[in-house]
Scaffold this motif. Structure first.
Motif, short mmCIF file in Angstrom:
data_model
loop_
_atom_site.label_atom_id
_atom_site.label_comp_id
_atom_site.label_asym_id
_atom_site.label_seq_id
_atom_site.Cartn_x
_atom_site.Cartn_y
_atom_site.Cartn_z
N LEU A 1 -7.36 3.57 -1.22
CA LEU A 1 -6.19 3.23 -0.41
C LEU A 1 -6.46 3.50 1.07
N LEU B 1 0.83 -1.21 0.00
CA LEU B 1 0.00 0.00 0.00
C LEU B 1 0.86 1.25 0.00
N LYS C 1 -8.44 0.65 2.45
CA LYS C 1 -7.59 -0.53 2.65
C LYS C 1 -6.70 -0.38 3.89
N GLN D 1 2.01 1.87 -3.48
CA GLN D 1 0.93 2.43 -4.29
C GLN D 1 0.72 3.91 -3.97
N MET D 2 0.87 4.29 -2.71
CA MET D 2 0.74 5.70 -2.34
C MET D 2 1.82 6.55 -3.01
#
Length: 444
Positions: free
Chosen positions: A242, A226, A245, A229-230
């Motif tokens: 996000l 994660l 999640k 992805q950020m």
């Protein structure tokens, strides 16, 4: 009454668990009973033992109990926060060591009641006099585990053990009395079985730590994914997903926090184990590790594992909290930008509406002026038919300017009154002149 209601109870707590008073060779059998699902079992088992062996029952609510039985053994029972202990002691005059002499007369059905709850089981032999001299040279006859631990303790005796659970389900401790002072033998035996009991209670956190470590590995990998992805470009549109999640990840980690109490208890029991070992005042016996050395090599790594796993849990929790804060900040900034763009669009729309309103007002002035002039022209024609010397066309042309100016003035005055009324209404809504009565009372 001068004393506080709790004074007597708290003062008696210092004498609640006295040491065993032993001045001869004895055999000792020690049980620790641990159960998570039935806290009342400890008192139930004790009362069943009293009834089965015809010894007096303890008082209700007792946390410790000591009694001599008609079978020759002495019972010492203690109720702790999570467990209870049964210690049977009987004088020893023969050499049939590590037998069942300590529990003669205890029926077999009593042992069935503690099946599945026996957490610690130790047999101890305290030998003095001629038996001590004979056993000192032949300690391997009874203590023969893969690692034999031994040391001189309290300046007047020796302890041998192998920390192994034998086929009968018991661990063995052989204590040689080489000159103990009064009651030192009883204190030594109690410290030894407390070391084993507290050690086992401390190790309850180890299986939890191992399982928690695997769960933390999964959570850590998910968090890393994660975070990547950020940090990826063009992910602004997925910030809300996000954040959801990350929130689910935080909830999953929080669900693992229920083990915190077990880890705290483990640290407390570890301190008790180390304190009891220090109280032994060990001196090395050549060729054997001391109890302290054995625990440092075998027990300390397990406790360090528990501490490191829980510290890792707290670190991951802090990382998730920081990630949630960062992502929430980014989501808020994106929302503020959207709101700013929306307000800018609304401002452009309002400006266009204002321009359109001005254009409509201009057309309205022309239309009103036209209809007024039409009425004025009809009036001039009527006056001309009444033989009044007026030229209708000329009078109508002259009236165009005044009519248009009059319509413009009336329109502006009306618009000014409406604007003033709207401004007054807005001030009344934002800052009421007369606050409600209950607000004044609260302020007062």
């Amino acid at each position: 009454m001068m004393d506080h209601p709790l004074r007597a109870q708290l003062a008696a707590e210092l004498h609640a668990r006295p040491f065993l008073k032993l001045a001869e060779s004895v055999s000792l059998l020690h049980y620790a009973i641990y159960t998570e699902n039935d806290p009342s079992m400890h008192e139930t088992v004790l009362r069943a033992l009293c009834r089965d062996t015809s010894i007096p029952l303890p008082v209700d609510g007792a946390t410790h109990y000591s009694v001599q039985s008609s079978f020759g053994w002495h019972l010492k029972w203690e109720r702790h926060t999570e467990f209870s202990t049964f210690t049977f002691v009987i004088a020893r005059n023969d050499i049939d060591y590590f037998s069942d002499a300590e529990i003669q007369g205890v029926p077999a059905n009593w042992f069935e009641q503690i099946a599945g709850s026996r957490f610690v089981a130790c047999r101890m032999e305290l030998l003095s006099g001629d038996h001590a001299h004979a056993a000192r040279e032949a300690s391997s006859q009874w203590i023969d585990g893969p690692i034999v631990v031994g040391s001189s303790v309290l300046g007047g005796g020796r302890v041998f053990c192998d920390w192994s659970v034998r086929a009968d389900g018991f661990m063995r401790f052989l204590v040689i009395d080489e000159g103990f002072r009064e009651e030192q033998g009883g204190r030594l035996l109690q410290r030894l079985y407390e070391i084993e009991t507290y050690r086992m209670m401390a190790l309850l956190a180890l299986p939890i730590a191992r399982k928690l470590g695997r769960d933390l590995d999964e959570i850590h990998n998910s968090l890393q994914s994660l975070m990547q992805q950020m940090d990826s470009p063009g992910v602004n549109g997925d910030d809300s997903q996000l954040l959801v999640k990350l929130t689910h990840l935080a909830v999953r980690l929080e669900s693992l926090s229920g083990s915190g109490g077990r880890f705290s208890a483990s640290r407390a029991y570890e301190k008790l184990v180390l304190a009891r070992i220090q109280e032994l005042r060990e001196e090395r016996i050549e060729g054997m590790p001391t109890i302290q050395e054995f625990m440092e090599r075998r027990f300390a790594p397990a406790m360090e594992t528990c501490r490191s796993v829980w510290a890792r849990h707290e670190q991951i929790a802090a990382r998730i909290a920081r990630a949630v804060d960062l992502l929430r900040t980014r989501v808020n900034l994106a929302q503020e930008q959207d709101v700013t763009r929306l307000l800018a669009g609304m401002e452009r729309t309002a400006r266009n509406q204002l321009h359109l309103q001005h254009a409509v007002e201009g057309l309205s002035v022309a239309a009103i002026s036209y209809y007024v002039l039409s009425l004025v022209a009809a009036a001039f024609k009527a006056l001309h038919l009444l033989s009044i010397p007026i030229e209708p066309e000329l009078a109508e042309g002259i009236a165009i300017g005044p009519v248009v100016l009059a319509v413009i003035a009336i329109t502006r005055r009306t618009r000014g009154r409406l604007a003033k009324g709207n401004a007054t209404d807005e001030r009344c809504v934002v800052k009421p002149l007369n606050p409600p009565l209950h607000s004044q009372q609260e302020h007062a």
